[in-house]
Design a protein around this motif. Structure first.
Motif, short mmCIF file in Angstrom:
data_model
loop_
_atom_site.label_atom_id
_atom_site.label_comp_id
_atom_site.label_asym_id
_atom_site.label_seq_id
_atom_site.Cartn_x
_atom_site.Cartn_y
_atom_site.Cartn_z
N UNK A 4 6.03 -4.71 10.27
CA UNK A 4 6.74 -3.57 9.68
C UNK A 4 5.92 -2.30 9.77
N UNK A 5 4.71 -2.40 10.38
CA UNK A 5 3.84 -1.23 10.35
C UNK A 5 4.24 -0.17 11.36
N UNK A 57 3.09 2.74 5.78
CA UNK A 57 1.68 2.49 5.51
C UNK A 57 1.48 1.07 4.98
N UNK A 58 0.30 0.53 5.15
CA UNK A 58 -0.04 -0.82 4.70
C UNK A 58 -0.95 -0.74 3.47
N UNK A 59 -0.85 -1.73 2.57
CA UNK A 59 -1.72 -1.72 1.39
C UNK A 59 -3.19 -1.90 1.74
N UNK A 60 -3.46 -2.54 2.88
CA UNK A 60 -4.85 -2.71 3.31
C UNK A 60 -4.97 -2.27 4.76
N UNK A 61 -6.17 -1.98 5.16
CA UNK A 61 -6.41 -1.52 6.52
C UNK A 61 -6.51 -2.71 7.47
N UNK A 62 -5.71 -2.72 8.50
CA UNK A 62 -5.70 -3.80 9.48
C UNK A 62 -6.76 -3.54 10.55
N UNK A 74 -6.97 5.84 13.25
CA UNK A 74 -6.65 6.26 11.89
C UNK A 74 -6.34 5.00 11.09
N UNK A 75 -6.95 4.81 9.90
CA UNK A 75 -6.69 3.60 9.11
C UNK A 75 -5.20 3.40 8.85
N UNK A 76 -4.75 2.17 8.96
CA UNK A 76 -3.31 1.89 8.83
C UNK A 76 -2.78 2.17 7.44
N UNK A 77 -3.66 2.20 6.43
CA UNK A 77 -3.19 2.51 5.08
C UNK A 77 -2.77 3.97 4.94
N UNK A 78 -3.10 4.82 5.94
CA UNK A 78 -2.77 6.24 5.88
C UNK A 78 -1.61 6.62 6.79
N UNK A 79 -1.01 5.66 7.48
CA UNK A 79 0.08 5.99 8.39
C UNK A 79 1.33 6.38 7.60
N UNK A 80 2.07 7.35 8.15
CA UNK A 80 3.35 7.78 7.57
C UNK A 80 4.48 7.44 8.53
N UNK A 85 -8.19 -8.42 8.02
CA UNK A 85 -9.57 -8.93 8.06
C UNK A 85 -9.88 -9.90 6.93
N UNK A 86 -9.13 -9.85 5.85
CA UNK A 86 -9.42 -10.73 4.72
C UNK A 86 -8.91 -12.14 4.94
N UNK A 87 -7.81 -12.27 5.67
CA UNK A 87 -7.20 -13.60 5.87
C UNK A 87 -7.25 -14.06 7.31
#
Length: 937
Positions: A822-823, A849-854, A877-883, A910-912
Motif C-alpha cells: 500500500x506504500x 506513509x508507513x508507520x515505520x521506515x522500510x 527519503x524515509x518511507x514514513x515521510x512519503x505523501x 527491518x524489525x521482522x
C-alpha cells in the motif's frame, strides 16, 4: 678492620643459608591457593613475552601499575614452564587469543593458572635474592648479631613472605625500596657502585608500582642530608660538589635501568604516559568497602595502616620495636643510626600519607612500611641481645622460625599474638586473600562430578584453577543458573562483619542467598586453618532459597550472516534488582569478528538502554578465535535507569561485521527474519522507590511535571519531535494519563501507562510525537498538558520546516506501475552497466506513509539466480515521510560483478524481515515479493 675481616667468612656462609630460608618460606603457598590478581599478571606477562619476542617495544608496558619487573619475571616463568612442560603451549595459545579476562567465568583462569607457578617461583627467587643482598649490605654497617636478627626477621616474617611468593607487585616494590634506602646509608663515602645500584633499585621500584616513584624524590634528599650531617664543618661548596657527584652516579643507574627494563619509554613515550594516566584515573574512581575493626566502610581513616600493620606484625618484632622506642626515649641511639632511623621514618611517613589518600586501602599497600618496621624491630632485638649470651640469639631465631612455620601454608592470614592472634583478628581485619576459597574449590573438586556439577563462587580467580569443571561468579547474573546439585562457596570475607550478617559488596550481594540458608542445611565441607573457619561449601539448596526471576527464552536458533549462529537466548530480571541479564549462546566458524548491540525499547520504539561491544564470549575469546565445533556463552548485564517507569519493554539485538555492516538474520530454513533479533519482552518494575532524580529545566515547572529536556528548536514536516519529560507520580495516576503536545492549534496526544507507579516517585517519559506532514511551516507556540486537569505547561516555540516535495512524474516517462503493497508504485527502474559499476535509477510514486521506515534491498544475480552482490538501505527519503502522490527519485550504485544477469528490487520491514508484497499492474503477485530488471551484457 680486623673485625670486618673476621666476619667476612661468616657472612659468606650465613648469606646462602638466609637465602634458602627466605626462598622456602616464600614457596609455601604454591599449589595451595591463588589470589585474585595473580592470573591477570600471568596474562600481562604473556603479553610482555610476546612483545619482547616480536620486538614490539611499545607494548612492553601492559598496565599503569605498571608492574614492569613483575611482568619480566612472569615472562621468564612462562618460558621456563614451556621448556619443562611443552604441552602448556596450548594454554599459551589460548591466552594469546584472549581479548580480555572475564572475572565472572572460570575458563580463562584455568588456562592462565598453568603458568602461575613459574611466575611465582621467579618472584620468590628475586625477593629471596634481595634478602641475601640486604644481609650483605647490613652486615657491613651493623654488628653481626644485629644484622642476623634483622634479616632473619625479614626473611621469616609470614606476612612479608606470603606476599613475596605471589606473582604481584608489592613484594618486589618493597625489596627494591629497602635495598635502595640501605645502600645510600653510610657514614663513609659511598662508592659509585653502591650509588649506581641504588639508582637501579629506585628505578625498579618506580617501574613496578606508582608509589615507588617516591624513591626518585627521597633518595636525593637522603644523599644531601648525608653530606650535611656527616661532617658539618665542611664548606657548602664542597658539600655541593660531593652531592652532585653522588647524585650523578645514582641518576646514571636510574636512567640505564629504565632504558633496559622499559623499552616502551624510548620507543613510544607518549603511549607509556597515556597508560599511566588512564589507569590512575580509573583506579582513583574504583572504590570498595574495606573491613576493619568490626565493620566495612569506604573511608576507614588514617589510623587504618598503623593498626593493620601492628595486627599483621610478628610478636617478636613488636617487642623489638618497643625496645627501639625505649632506646629513643633514653636518647641511647648513635648519631649514624639516628640518621638511618630518621631517613626510614621520613620515608614511612611520606609513604603512609601517599597510600592513605588513594582510592582503595588494602593492608598489602603498606608492605614497604611493614618491612621497614620489621627490619628496625629485628635490629632492636639484636641490640637488646648483643650484650647477652649468644644462645638467646639462637632461641629468638628459632622462635621466628616457629612463627613462620605456623603460618607457612597460609601466610596471608598472619595475626599478631600481641593483638589477640588469629582468634581476635576475625573482628579486626580482612583475613586471607583467596586462600579459603581455593581450599574450598579443591574440596569441591574431590567431592563433585566436575563434568556435570558447576561451581558458584564469590572469587572466580581463586576457585577456577582448582576446579576443572565450569566455574561461575555467584551473583545476580548467574544465580538463576544454579541447579540443585551445583556447588556454592561462601567465604569468611563476605561474613566477617558480624555472625549471621553478610557484608554488601560492589560486585556481589549475597544477602538474598546467604541470610536464608537454614541452620538445618549444613555445609558439606568447611575450610579451617589457624583455628578459624574460612569458607563453606554448600550444595542441594532448596528452591525457595534461590532468587527467582521471570525468564524469557528464545528457543529457535537463528543464523546471522554466513558463519554466525545464535543458538539460544534468555533474558531475565532478577528479583529485587534494577537491571536485566541477557544470556546468549553462540556458534561460529573461527574467521570473523563481530560487534553486538543490544537495546531495550518501549512499545513506542523509544530506546531506553543501549549497549554495544565486541562479540566476546565469557571465556574472553573474540568470535574469530572460537572453535567451530564448540558453542560459546555471553552474559550481559544492563542496568535500568533509576527513573525508568515500570512497563513492558522489548529487548532486541543487532549484529555488525568488522566493516560495521548490520547483518541479516535467518531462520534454520533460510527465511529472512530482519536485521534485529527479538529476545522477548520483559517488565521493569523498581522494587523500591528511588531518590528523586536531577531533572533538566526543572525551574518554573508546574505539577505533575518535574522537568524537561530542551525540546528541539525546529523539526521538519512528518518528522518525530523528541524530548524527555519527568513526571511525579500521584496516587490518582494509576488509571493512566495522556500527554497532549500542542503545536499551535494542533494537539498531538500520547497515552501514558501508569500502572505500577509509586506515588511521589519521579519517572521519565520519552516524549515522541509525529508532526503532521500537512502542518503549515512556520514558528508555532509549543506547550504540553496532562490529561488529569492540570494547566498547560509552556515550552517556548518550535519552527516547523517545510519539506521540499515533488508531485510530478518526469516528462516522457513510461510508468511501470509495479505496486509495492500500500506504500506506492515503482514507476521507473533503469539499470546501466559500466566496466566497474552498476547504476540503478529508481522513481517511486507514493500512496501513503508507513508507520515505520522500510529497508530497500537490491540484489545482483547471476544466470543461476544466485546473489553475487547486494545493497540494503532505506530509500533516499524515509518511507514514513512519503505523501500520497509524491514522486521520489533514488539512484543506487554497486560494484560490478562478472556474470550478473538481473537485478532484484524489494522492500522489507527491518524489525521482522517481512517483505512488502509486490504486484504487477494487473494485480498479479510477483515471485519472492520482488521486482526484477534484466541486464543485457
Amino acid at each position: 678492620m680486623k673485625t670486618r675481616q673476621h666476619h667476612q667468612p661468616i657472612s659468606r656462609v650465613v648469606g646462602p643459608i638466609i637465602f634458602l630460608m627466605a626462598l622456602i618460606s616464600r614457596l609455601g603457598p604454591i599449589g595451595r591457593y591463588v589470589t585474585p590478581d595473580e592470573l591477570a599478571w600471568v596474562r600481562r606477562s604473556a603479553n610482555m613475552r610476546a612483545a619482547l619476542l616480536s620486538a614490539d617495544w611499545a607494548n612492553t608496558i601492559q598496565t599503569g601499575h605498571p608492574g614492569i619487573v613483575t611482568t619480566w619475571l612472569g615472562a621468564i616463568g612462562i618460558q621456563l614452564t614451556l621448556w619443562l612442560n611443552p604441552s602448556s603451549a596450548d594454554s599459551l595459545e589460548f591466552i594469546r587469543n584472549l581479548a580480555w579476562i572475564n572475572p565472572n567465568f572460570g575458563e580463562a583462569y584455568q588456562q592462565l593458572a598453568q603458568f602461575l607457578t613459574g611466575g611465582r617461583f621467579m618472584v620468590a627467587l628475586a625477593t629471596s635474592a634481595g634478602i641475601w643482598l640486604l644481609y650483605v649490605i647490613i652486615s657491613k654497617r651493623f654488628h653481626p648479631v644485629l644484622a642476623l636478627l634483622a634479616i632473619c626477621s625479614l626473611a621469616l616474617d609470614p606476612w612479608i613472605a606470603g606476599l613475596s611468593g605471589l606473582l604481584h607487585v608489592d613484594a618486589l616494590l618493597t625489596t627494591f625500596i629497602l635495598i635502595a634506602l640501605l645502600l645510600v646509608f653510610s657514614h663513609n663515602q659511598l662508592p659509585p657502585s653502591h650509588l649506581v645500584l641504588a639508582g637501579a633499585c629506585s628505578a625498579a621500584a618506580a617501574l613496578n608500582k606508582i608509589p615507588g616513584g617516591i624513591m626518585i624524590g627521597i633518595i636525593p634528599l637522603i644523599l644531601l642530608a648525608r653530606q650535611i650531617v656527616r661532617v658539618p664543618s665542611i664548606p657548602p661548596a664542597i658539600i655541593s660538589r660531593r652531592f652532585i657527584k653522588e647524585l650523578g652516579w645514582w641518576f646514571l643507574g636510574l636512567v640505564v635501568t629504565v632504558s633496559i627494563l622499559l623499552p616502551a619509554m624510548w620507543a613510544a613515550p607518549s603511549h607509556v604516559f597515556d597508560i599511566l594516566i588512564s589507569d590512575a584515573i580509573r583506579i582513583s574512581g574504583d572504590r570498595a568497602p574495606i573491613f576493619f575493626m568490626g565493620s566495612a566502610d569506604f573511608d576507614i581513616g588514617w589510623h587504618f595502616y598503623p593498626l593493620a600493620i601492628l595486627i599483621r606484625q610478628s610478636p617478636l618484632i613488636t617487642l623489638g620495636l618497643a625496645y627501639v622506642a625505649w632506646q629513643l626515649a633514653q636518647k641511647n641511639i648513635s648519631r649514624k643510626h639516628l640518621l638511618l632511623g630518621t631517613s626510614l621514618a621520613v620515608f614511612c611517613i611520606l609513604f603512609w600519607i601517599g597510600i592513605s589518600v588513594s582510592s582503595r586501602e588494602f593492608i598489602r599497600y603498606a608492605l614497604p612500611i611493614s618491612a621497614i618496621l620489621t627490619l628496625v624491630g629485628g635490629l632492636g632485638l639484636g641490640k637488646a641481645l648483643a650484650s647477652r649470651k649468644s644462645g638467646l640469639t639462637t632461641i629468638v631465631i628459632g622462635a621466628q622460625i616457629c612463627w613462620m612455620a605456623w603460618f607457612w601454608q597460609f601466610p596471608l592470614s598472619t595475626a599478631n599474638l600481641v593483638t589477640g592472634g588469629p582468634w581476635a583478628s576475625v573482628n579486626q581485619v580482612s583475613l586471607g586473600w583467596g586462600d579459603g576459597v581455593s581450599q574450598a574449590a579443591q574440596a569441591a573438586a574431590l567431592r563433585a562430578d566436575t563434568s556435570t556439577q558447576r561451581l558458584f563462587t564469590t572469587n572466580v580467580p581463586a576457585s577456577a584453577p582448582f576446579y576443572p569443571g565450569e566455574v561461575y561468579l555467584l551473583d545476580d547474573q548467574t544465580v538463576n543458573l544454579i541447579r540443585h546439585n551445583d556447588l556454592i562457596i561462601l567465604p569468611l570475607g563476605e561474613r566477617q562483619a558480624s555472625p549471621g550478617r553478610w557484608l554488601p559488596s560492589p560486585k556481589v550481594d549475597l544477602a538474598p542467598l546467604a541470610d536464608r540458608i537454614p541452620s538445618d542445611h549444613p555445609p558439606i565441607h568447611t575450610v579451617r586453618f589457624n583455628q578459624l573457619e574460612r569458607a563453606w561449601l554448600y550444595t542441594d539448596l532448596p528452591d525457595p532459597l534461590l532468587p527467582q526471576a521471570a525468564v524469557v527464552k528464545k528457543q529457535q536458533p537463528v543464523r546471522i550472516g554466513d558463519q554466525l549462529s545464535l543458538i539460544e537466548s534468555k533474558i531475565f530480571v532478577p528479583t529485587n534488582s534494577h537491571h536485566l541479564v541477557v544470556q546468549t549462546r553462540w556458534q561460529s566458524a573461527p574467521q570473523l569478528d563481530y560487534r553486538i548491540k543490544i537495546h531495550v525499547e518501549d512499545t513506542s520504539g523509544n530506546r531506553w538502554i543501549t549497549r554495544e561491544e565486541p562479540l566476546i564470549s565469557n571465556s574472553g575469546l573474540p568470535a574469530s578465535k572460537w572453535s567451530a565445533d564448540k558453542s560459546e556463552d555471553l552474559f550481559l548485564k544492563l542496568p535500568f535507569p533509576a527513573d525508568m517507569p515500570p512497563a513492558d519493554y522489548l529487548v532486541k539485538a543487532e549484529i555488525f561485521d568488522g566493516a560495521g555492516k548490520r547483518l541479516g538474520q535467518f531462520s534454520p530454513d533460510g527465511n529472512f527474519l530482519g536485521t534485529s533479533a527479538d529476545f522477548g519482552t520483559i517488565t521493569s518494575a523498581a522494587p523500591l522507590p528511588q531518590p528523586l532524580v536531577n531533572t533538566e529545566n526543572s525551574t518554573n515547572v508546574a505539577p505533575p511535571f518535574a522537568g524537561f529536556t530542551q525540546p528541539p528548536s525546529s523539526v521538519g514536516q512528518g518528522e518525530k519531535l523528541y524530548f524527555d519529560i519527568w513526571l511525579q507520580s500521584d496516587v490518582n495516576d494509576h488509571n493512566g494519563l495522556s500527554l497532549s503536545l500542542n503545536i499551535g492549534e494542533e494537539s498531538l496526544v500520547a497515552p501514558i501507562e501508569t500502572k505500577g507507579w509509586i506515588p511521589g516517585q519521579v519517572y521519565r517519559i520519552k516524549g515522541s510525537w509525529v508532526v503532521p506532514v500537512d502542518l503549515p511551516a512556520g514558528d508555532w507556540p509549543l506547550s504540553i498538558q496532562a490529561s488529569t486537569g492540570f494547566s498547560a505547561q509552556q515550552l517556548g516555540t518550535v519552527t516547523i520546516e517545510e519539506r521540499q516535495r515533488n508531485f510530478v512524474l518526469p516528462t516522457g516517462l513510461q510508468p511501470l506501475g509495479v505496486q509495492f503493497g500500500s506504500i506506492g508504485l515503482l514507476q521507473q527502474a533503469n539499470a546501466s552497466v559500466t566496466a566497474g559499476q552498476v547504476q540503478l535509477d529508481l522513481i517511486w510514486q507514493a500512496k501513503e506513509a508507513q508507520p515505520s521506515n522500510l529497508i530497500m534491498f537490491v540484489h545482483l544475480k547471476d544466470a543461476a539466480g544466485q546473489i553475487v552482490g547486494q545493497l540494503d538501505r532505506p530509500p533516499d527519503k524515509p518511507t514514513s515521510l512519503w505523501l500520497d502522490g509524491e514522486v521520489i527519485s533514488d539512484t543506487i550504485r554497486l560494484d560490478r560483478v562478472d556474470g550478473i544477469e538481473e537485478i532484484a528490487i524489494g522492500l522489507y520491514d527491518p524489525n521482522t524481515g517481512q517483505r512488502v508484497p509486490v504486484f504487477t499492474t494487473d494485480g498479479l503477485p510477483l515471485p519472492d515479493q520482488q521486482m526484477t530488471v534484466n541486464i543485457t551484457p
